[in-house]
Design a protein around this motif. Structure first.
Motif, PDB file in Angstrom:
ATOM      1  N   LEU A 190      67.927 116.092  15.999  1.00  0.00           N
ATOM      2  CA  LEU A 190      67.688 114.689  16.319  1.00  0.00           C
ATOM      3  C   LEU A 190      66.194 114.398  16.446  1.00  0.00           C
ATOM      4  O   LEU A 190      65.456 115.202  17.016  1.00  0.00           O
ATOM      5  N   PRO A 191      65.744 113.234  15.968  1.00  0.00           N
ATOM      6  CA  PRO A 191      64.373 112.813  16.277  1.00  0.00           C
ATOM      7  C   PRO A 191      64.211 112.701  17.792  1.00  0.00           C
ATOM      8  O   PRO A 191      65.123 112.263  18.497  1.00  0.00           O
ATOM      9  N   LEU A 192      63.052 113.095  18.292  1.00  0.00           N
ATOM     10  CA  LEU A 192      62.836 113.140  19.729  1.00  0.00           C
ATOM     11  C   LEU A 192      63.061 111.782  20.391  1.00  0.00           C
ATOM     12  O   LEU A 192      63.735 111.696  21.424  1.00  0.00           O
ATOM     13  N   ASP A 193      62.509 110.720  19.832  1.00  0.00           N
ATOM     14  CA  ASP A 193      62.645 109.412  20.466  1.00  0.00           C
ATOM     15  C   ASP A 193      64.097 108.948  20.515  1.00  0.00           C
ATOM     16  O   ASP A 193      64.532 108.350  21.509  1.00  0.00           O
ATOM     17  N   SER A 194      64.850 109.219  19.459  1.00  0.00           N
ATOM     18  CA  SER A 194      66.273 108.845  19.462  1.00  0.00           C
ATOM     19  C   SER A 194      67.022 109.601  20.546  1.00  0.00           C
ATOM     20  O   SER A 194      67.875 109.041  21.249  1.00  0.00           O
ATOM     21  N   TYR A 195      66.697 110.878  20.683  1.00  0.00           N
ATOM     22  CA  TYR A 195      67.334 111.677  21.722  1.00  0.00           C
ATOM     23  C   TYR A 195      66.999 111.134  23.105  1.00  0.00           C
ATOM     24  O   TYR A 195      67.891 110.943  23.947  1.00  0.00           O
ATOM     25  N   LEU A 196      65.734 110.854  23.337  1.00  0.00           N
ATOM     26  CA  LEU A 196      65.322 110.376  24.656  1.00  0.00           C
ATOM     27  C   LEU A 196      65.909 108.998  24.974  1.00  0.00           C
ATOM     28  O   LEU A 196      66.208 108.708  26.137  1.00  0.00           O
ATOM     29  N   ASP A 197      66.088 108.158  23.965  1.00  0.00           N
ATOM     30  CA  ASP A 197      66.735 106.858  24.197  1.00  0.00           C
ATOM     31  C   ASP A 197      68.115 107.060  24.803  1.00  0.00           C
ATOM     32  O   ASP A 197      68.500 106.386  25.768  1.00  0.00           O
ATOM     33  N   GLU A 198      68.886 107.989  24.230  1.00  0.00           N
ATOM     34  CA  GLU A 198      70.233 108.264  24.747  1.00  0.00           C
ATOM     35  C   GLU A 198      70.184 108.893  26.130  1.00  0.00           C
ATOM     36  O   GLU A 198      70.997 108.569  27.005  1.00  0.00           O
TER      37      GLU A 198
END
Length: 248
Positions: A190-198
């Protein structure tokens, strides 16, 4: 969990998921300190040097952080190494020792250092970090999976032991995230920002789930329950072909 107006220490926060999470807490209005062995990589947050394999280093870091921030009320323990091993080669044992020393014993040592303070606060949060690999092994990194399974089991025991103290224990269960070269091993990382959003969406729910499991981690966490464990493990075992001389 409220992530604003907190004082947060992220151990292992000088890169990757840890640094990304630190910046999310800071953006939400929290005071954030990141701890790690290479603090020179971070110039936008307060840092403290720590080596979780060294009891003296952990004690010094604790004293430094609590001396400057007696209001500390969130500790995240995520120092870790992600190392490949060839179990046919006895020399892999040194890698196994390093992995256990950092990922499992380092986590326990960090928790021990800050638990008395957090209990004394009467209201605090402790976040451990395991991995989807704790529940569905990645055979290329066998001791990593074992260490993270240990972090999960330790967290499951820590939570009831701290019940009633005011310290909430939450476990972060990441899947593969595109940091530290993970995208090279796993193109589906997963892209880091997408992961952190979740992660932030789950972390800030009321009540906060005891395990923070994003969508991409669900198939790993629940593979045994869902009857997909054997097929997924077989697929993940194909990575062993990358080992030198594997002949696979």
């Amino acid at each position: 969990m409220d992530i604003s107006n907190r004082t947060v220490l992220i151990i292992g926060g000088t890169s990757g998921i840890g640094l990304g999470l630190a910046r999310r807490f800071a953006a939400a209005g929290s005071t954030v300190i990141v701890a790690g062995r290479d603090t020179g990589k971070v110039d936008d947050l307060e840092t403290v040097r720590i080596d979780v394999t060294d009891p003296g280093s952990v004690a010094r870091a604790r004293d430094e952080v609590l001396g400057a921030h007696p209001e500390l009320d969130v500790v995240v323990t995520m120092a870790g190494v992600l190392l490949q091993e060839d179990l046919r080669d006895p020399d892999h044992f040194a890698t196994a020792e390093t992995t256990i020393a950092v990922n499992l014993l380092g986590t326990i040592r960090a928790i021990d250092a800050f638990t008395p303070h957090l209990i004394g606060r009467g209201g605090a949060d402790l976040i451990t970090v395991s991995s989807g690999i704790a529940f569905l092994p990645f055979p290329l990194m066998p001791t990593y999976g074992a260490s993270k399974a240990g972090v999960h089991a330790y967290t499951e025991a820590l939570r009831p032991q701290l019940a009633g103290t005011g310290v909430t224990v939450t476990e972060l269960v990441p899947p593969a995230v595109a940091t530290a070269g993970q995208e090279k091993v796993n193109p589906a990382a997963l892209p880091l920002d997408s992961y952190l959003d979740e992660v932030i969406d789950l972390l800030t729910r009321n009540p906060t789930p005891k395990e923070i499991i994003v969508k991409a981690a669900e198939r790993l966490r629940w593979a045994e329950r869902d009857g997909t464990y054997e097929s997924l493990l077989e697929a993940r075992s194909r990575s062993l072909a990358t080992l030198p001389g594997s002949g696979r």
